[in-house]
Scaffold this active site. Structure first.
Site, short mmCIF file in Angstrom:
data_model
loop_
_atom_site.label_atom_id
_atom_site.label_comp_id
_atom_site.label_asym_id
_atom_site.label_seq_id
_atom_site.Cartn_x
_atom_site.Cartn_y
_atom_site.Cartn_z
N ASP A 19 0.84 -1.20 0.00
CA ASP A 19 0.00 0.00 0.00
C ASP A 19 0.88 1.25 0.00
OD1 ASP A 19 -2.15 1.91 0.68
OD2 ASP A 19 -3.33 0.11 0.95
N HIS A 72 1.50 2.03 -3.44
CA HIS A 72 0.69 3.16 -3.90
C HIS A 72 1.36 4.52 -3.82
CE1 HIS A 72 -3.18 0.63 -3.09
NE2 HIS A 72 -2.37 0.08 -3.97
#
Ligand SMILES: *[C@@H]1O[C@H](CO)[C@@H](O)[C@H](O)[C@H]1NC(C)=O
Length: 366
Positions: free
Chosen positions: A227, A250
């Site tokens: 993430d 991300h």
């Protein structure tokens, strides 16, 4: 007068004492990776933090693996001693936690035992003023079985809460159940030379999260997770991020802010000299419609991107189905000297709200 002389002699004596090193093995830790060493760690910490004469070093030795259940290191303990021996306060400000060995979390969710506070976190440091966490050791969160369980709330590997003057460096964190390191309600935190790793498809394994904290520096670290590499959340102010390698997941995210109509704020953030490698986003500012507050005075400088899907994002339109008239204000954002490659057609995406448009967004040398 007599008292003063002896007091200064005592000061000299105290200054000449070496910090003592207290190994977790002295408190009975086994370090075979299977025995539960939680109690031994607690006892060792009690010895170190109640040593009021010279500063103690809590040491986890190299070459051993320690299985730990959720554990809180409480900085408050030693303040109680300071009340008794308050003239010693100058000598005991910094506590040192030296981690050269390997810490491992229980791998099976059903064997997770917590009698303490902070049960959602694996290892918590709370109520410190002056703490150094350092070493060549690593923290193995063993999150694999948790990742398959779907939605798990607020699970943190390493949490630094309600503290100030904290330095953390050198450690490796692998496969946390969810967020690897979380810094909350703290100030003057300096983190550097960290190495954080989790597979690309591991859910919510953010590298470092910052919330309700000021004067935080993160530098010279490698973060490759499923993430966000770094997430900067509500109440963050004076945040400096420097020389980060961010891979897989991300990217670096400010927000999301203003969910469910909340007032949330972030300001004075500088992200400089970061490299992004095959991440989904590069640098993103994300806010919810219907929220309040602001994200302002944010600088992105000297960033490089290698096959990143969306290097630059501002999105004030989270939750696009509900048209609302309020929004989190976004202003004074600078992008300076950002270079690299993308693997999509749209490299820059700026979606500003109609009711509260973004103000003063500057781009230079993109
Ligand atoms: C936090 O950092 C900012 C910017 O460097 C500085 O102006 C401010 O004085 C710092 N805060 C404190 C309480 O020292």
């Amino acid at each position: 007068m007599l008292f003063l002389i002896s007091f200064f002699q005592l000061v000299l004596l105290v200054q000449s004492l070496e910090p003592f090193v207290y190994d977790v093995n002295f408190a009975g830790a086994i370090g075979d990776g299977e025995s539960d060493d939680t109690e031994a760690f607690k006892n060792a910490w009690y010895v170190v933090c109640s040593s009021y004469i010279s500063s103690g070093i809590f040491r986890v030795p190299h070459g051993q693996k320690f299985l730990l259940q959720p554990l809180t290191f409480n900085g408050n303990y030693y303040y109680y001693f300071h009340i008794f021996f308050n003239f010693m306060i100058l000598f005991t400000k910094f506590r040192v936690i030296q981690i050269d060995g390997i810490l491992i979390a229980p791998s099976d969710p059903s064997s997770w035992k917590c009698k303490d506070t902070n049960c959602n976190n694996w290892i918590t440091f709370q109520h410190f003023d002056g703490l150094i966490i350092q070493g060549t050791g690593s923290l193995h969160g063993q999150g694999q079985k948790w990742w398959k369980m779907g939605c798990i709330q607020n699970k943190v590997g390493f949490a630094i809460l309600d503290s100030k003057n904290v330095h953390i460096s050198g450690l490796t964190s692998v496969n946390s159940r969810k967020w690897h390191i979380s810094i909350e309600r703290s100030s003057f935190v300096h983190a550097s030379k960290l190495n954080i790793k989790a597979p690309k498809d591991s859910p919510s394994t953010d590298g470092i999260r910052i919330e309700h904290s000021t004067n935080v520096t993160l530098a010279s670290s490698i973060i490759k997770t499923g993430d966000d590499c770094i997430e900067i959340g509500d109440g963050s102010k004076y945040i400096n991020i420097n020389r980060i390698f961010c891979g897989l997941g991300h990217g670096i995210s400010i927000g999301s802010l203003g969910k469910n109509g909340r007032k949330e704020t972030v300001e004075y953030v500088t992200i400089r000299r970061a490299n992004f490698y095959t991440t989904k986003n590069g640098v993103r500012i994300k806010t919810w419609q219907g929220g309040h507050g602001y994200a302002r005075h944010i600088r992105f400088e000297r960033l490089s991107f290698n096959r990143v899907t969306r290097p630059i994002i501002i999105d004030q339109y989270s939750c696009p189905t509900h048209q609302r008239i309020t929004a989190v204000e976004i202003s004074n954002i600078l992008y300076n000297d950002l270079k690299g490659t993308t693997n999509s057609e749209i490299a820059v995406e700026i979606l500003c709200s109609e009711s509260v448009p973004c103000k003063n967004i500057r781009m230079k040398d993109i």
